[in-house]
Design an enzyme around this catalytic site. Structure first.
Site, PDB file in Angstrom:
ATOM      1  CD  GLU A 115      -4.277  -8.115  -5.160  1.00 25.02           C
ATOM      2  OE1 GLU A 115      -4.635  -7.286  -4.298  1.00 25.02           O
ATOM      3  OE2 GLU A 115      -5.088  -8.646  -5.961  1.00 25.02           O
ATOM      4  CD  GLU A 135      -5.126  -3.852  -8.476  1.00 26.25           C
ATOM      5  OE1 GLU A 135      -4.947  -5.048  -8.218  1.00 26.25           O
ATOM      6  OE2 GLU A 135      -4.176  -3.017  -8.522  1.00 26.25           O
TER       7      GLU A 135
END
Length: 272
Positions: A115, A135
């Site tokens: 990210e 995730e």
């Protein structure tokens, strides 16, 4: 164990700043990292000597392998307020810097590390590295940019696949789908990023700053709004300090030497 500074920010020659994530061995993001990353971004934004930024990871194993899961127990009762809001603020500050930002993905790049890479403009990846958003395999959610920056970059279909499965991909696949711009030989991501950063640092700082903001903001603008923005930015460039140097160099058949800072004042750094 190596000493941890979490974030190492240094201004090098020609206005190139290097921002290193420094939490060995995997450069995991922590609450301390987020605060220091945000502080570094604020310092860079206010420093007219900075013309380009390279973000990388300390060492050779990882750019950033994501969050330190050991901290989750401390924040789980208010994960949004204590961690994710701070994470989004730090990554958005990186995305909103007024200079080009290049990510040198020198090793594994996972979760929050990926990210961070998405908040940069250009990603150069070590051909031996891997990247992904795992995730969902860790019972959590990509809450700091993955679900909105990734589809903007590679399209929603491929973004769904990566985010749903949590699978990692190698550097060549990341390049094929447009997640990274360039590949570098093993150990060569940072040198390649620095070489590109020096090239960009020699370009007119005001134009680069307006390009970065214009491209980013166009994603949420109508065509009419984008045209208005482009015309206003064009006026700033054509009435700015770099025009005379650019025109003079063109007619004199020489390389231009742009020295003005992005705000229009004199720049004390030296461009190659």
């Amino acid at each position: 164990m190596a000493e941890r500074t979490f974030v190492d920010y240094r201004l090098h020659d020609h206005g190139v700043a290097v921002l290193a994530l420094d939490n060995p061995p995997l450069n995991l993001t922590t609450l301390a990292t987020l605060d220091l990353l945000l502080a570094a971004c604020r310092e860079i934004a206010g420093d007219e000597k900075v013309r380009t930024v390279v973000v990388t990871g300390a060492g050779e194993r990882a750019f950033c392998a994501g969050s330190d899961i050991g901290e989750f127990a401390r924040v789980r009762e208010d994960v949004v307020g204590r961690k994710l809001a701070r994470e989004n603020e730090a990554f958005s500050a990186l995305e909103k810097l007024p200079v080009p930002v290049i990510a040198a993905l020198n090793g594994v790049t996972l979760g929050g590390g990926a990210e961070i890479a998405l908040a940069c403009d250009i990603r150069i990846m070590d051909e031996k590295a891997r990247i992904g958003f795992p995730e969902v395999k860790l019972w959590i959610f990509p809450g700091s940019g993955g679900v909105f920056r990734l589809p903007r970059l590679i399209g929603p279909a491929k973004a769904y696949e990566l985010l749903y499965t949590g699978d990692l991909i190698d550097a060549h696949e990341a390049h094929r789908i447009g997640l990274v711009n360039r590949l570098a030989p093993a150990g060569g991501a940072l040198p390649a990023a620095l070489a590109l950063a020096e090239t960009l640092a020699s370009r007119p700082a005001l134009a680069l700053s307006l390009i970065r903001a214009g491209v980013r903001d166009s994603l949420s603008q109508t065509t009419a709004e984008a045209i208005d923005r482009t015309l206003a930015d064009s006026h700033r460039v054509f009435t700015g300090p770099d025009l005379d140097e650019g025109m003079g160099a063109f007619f004199e058949k020489r390389a231009p030497r742009f020295s003005a800072a992005r705000g229009g004042g004199a720049d004390t750094s030296t461009c190659a």
